[in-house]
Design a protein around this motif. Structure first.
Motif, short mmCIF file in Angstrom:
data_model
loop_
_atom_site.label_atom_id
_atom_site.label_comp_id
_atom_site.label_asym_id
_atom_site.label_seq_id
_atom_site.Cartn_x
_atom_site.Cartn_y
_atom_site.Cartn_z
N SER A 173 0.84 -1.21 0.00
CA SER A 173 0.00 0.00 0.00
C SER A 173 0.86 1.25 0.00
O SER A 173 0.52 2.25 -0.64
N THR A 193 -4.71 -3.85 4.59
CA THR A 193 -5.55 -3.76 3.39
C THR A 193 -6.52 -4.93 3.37
O THR A 193 -6.10 -6.08 3.41
N ASP A 212 -3.60 -2.48 -5.65
CA ASP A 212 -3.04 -2.89 -4.36
C ASP A 212 -3.96 -3.96 -3.80
O ASP A 212 -5.18 -3.82 -3.82
MG MG Z 1 -1.81 -2.85 2.34
#
Ligand code: MG
Ligand code: GTP
Length: 343
Positions: A173, A193, A212
């Motif tokens: 990220s 994430t 991502d």
């Molecule tokens: Mg992440």
């Protein structure tokens, strides 16, 4: 906005309207003849890819979609109105499957692309249609065809040129945030994430889309951690950027864990071009960089890139490496398309 990439939806197309039995009746006109109109067509169920959507979350709140039925035919040769279609708006990259989840009906990869998933029934003929030289006064009409009811599954597979993969905390990220305007959540604990996120990257005046993804851990294919279902979002990527945390104990071992999970997931992910890079280079000494690069090289059989999303070192080189592969595969795809078109 909440993220949802799978939804089950119940759809029904509209039934056709019935045809009408009617005769012309006017003063002083005998045997006016049949004048029953046809029924209207039932509405279709349509799926359409639109801009500005990147989740199927709307389908958590509404799961039933029914198109309008066609109007019945009427006397004086008036046809019934066609039923209105019902349009399911979905993000680009959505695939439509039968209820079994395996038979694909449609794959919407471009804005504005539409697919009729369920056709409305045709309207029935009114009795005017059945007039013939031997039967001047037919007393029957068709009823409209029924609509179709079924369950479908929507599955969103984001469309990105490149996908970021790696163990949790590898710095995926942070990398996306450094190279695009996207603002993913970043923290020093695993599984920060939870959902894929896209960012547009500009390099050498060219652009590409980078996704991502959540982190993968050993056993993800058996559901450990966040599982591996989200890897579906890399299926359409042209290249993967595999980040390995340089502060890990053994970069080679870390690499192998993730590759093992890609292998277990299948769908050709291990055949995709891969750019391998050590991340967080700013956090260690040159000696450590050397030894980790050597371990990683042994595991992945090529010289890894070294970068730091925090200091910016090596980031441009990584982007260029991605861009080169993306453009190459785009060209190859164009060529095959041209070839296929020529046949
Ligand atoms: Mg992440
Ligand atoms: N020193 C240094 N730290 C970094 C760098 N990149 C990321 N980090 C740190 O590493 C931690 C994890 O970063 P993330 O970007 O959230 O990692 P991730 O791979 O997205 O993690 P998950 O989303 O949990 O899979 C954060 O504390 C970051 O600040 C870097 O280039 N240098």
């Amino acid at each position: 906005m909440k993220f949802l990439d799978e939804a089950k939806v119940y759809i029904a197309s509209g039934a056709g309207g019935n045809g009408c039995v009617s005769f012309r009746r006017e003063k002083f006109i005998e045997f006016g003849g049949p004048n029953g109109g046809d029924g209207g067509k039932g509405g279709d169920v349509v799926v359409e890819a639109v801009t500005g959507l990147n989740t199927l979350i709307d389908y958590r709140y509404q799961q039933h979609f029914k198109a309008q039925r066609g109007g019945n035919g009427m006397g004086k040769d008036r046809a019934g109105a066609n039923g209105k279609d019902v349009v399911l708006k979905v993000p680009v990259g959505t695939q439509v499957y039968e209820e079994d989840g395996e038979t694909m009906i449609a794959d919407l990869t471009e804005v504005g692309e539409r697919a009729i998933i369920s056709k409305g029934g045709n309207g029935g003929f009114g009795n005017t249609h059945f007039k013939s030289s031997t039967n001047r006064a037919p007393r029957h009409a068709n009823s409209g065809q029924p609509g179709e009811e079924r369950t479908i599954r929507l599955r969103l597979k984001l469309i990105a040129d490149a996908g970021l993969i790696g163990l949790p905390n590898a710095g995926k990220s942070t990398f996306l945030a450094a190279v695009s305007a996207a603002k993913p959540k970043i923290a020093d604990y695993p599984f920060t994430t939870l959902h894929p996120q896209l960012g547009v990257v500009e390099v050498d005046n060219r652009e590409f889309v980078l996704a991502d993804l959540p982190g993968l851990i050993e056993g993800a294919h058996e559901g450990t951690g966040l599982g591996d279902r989200f890897l579906g979002h890399t299926e359409r990527c042209r290249v993967l950027l595999h980040l390995i945390d340089i502060t890990a104990e053994d970069a080679g071992a870390a690499y192998k864990i993730v590759r093992g999970e890609l292998q277990a997931y299948g769908h050709g992910l291990t055949d995709k071009p891969e750019v391998v890079a050590l991340s967080k280079a700013d956090a260690v000494t040159p000696d450590v960089i050397k030894s980790q690069a050597a371990k990683l090289k042994k595991a992945c059989k090529k010289t890894p890139l070294v970068l730091s999303a925090q200091s910016g070192e090596g980031v441009q080189a990584a982007l260029r490496a991605l861009l080169k592969i993306i453009e190459q595969t785009r060209e190859d795809a164009d060529k095959t398309e041209a070839k296929e078109a020529a046949v």
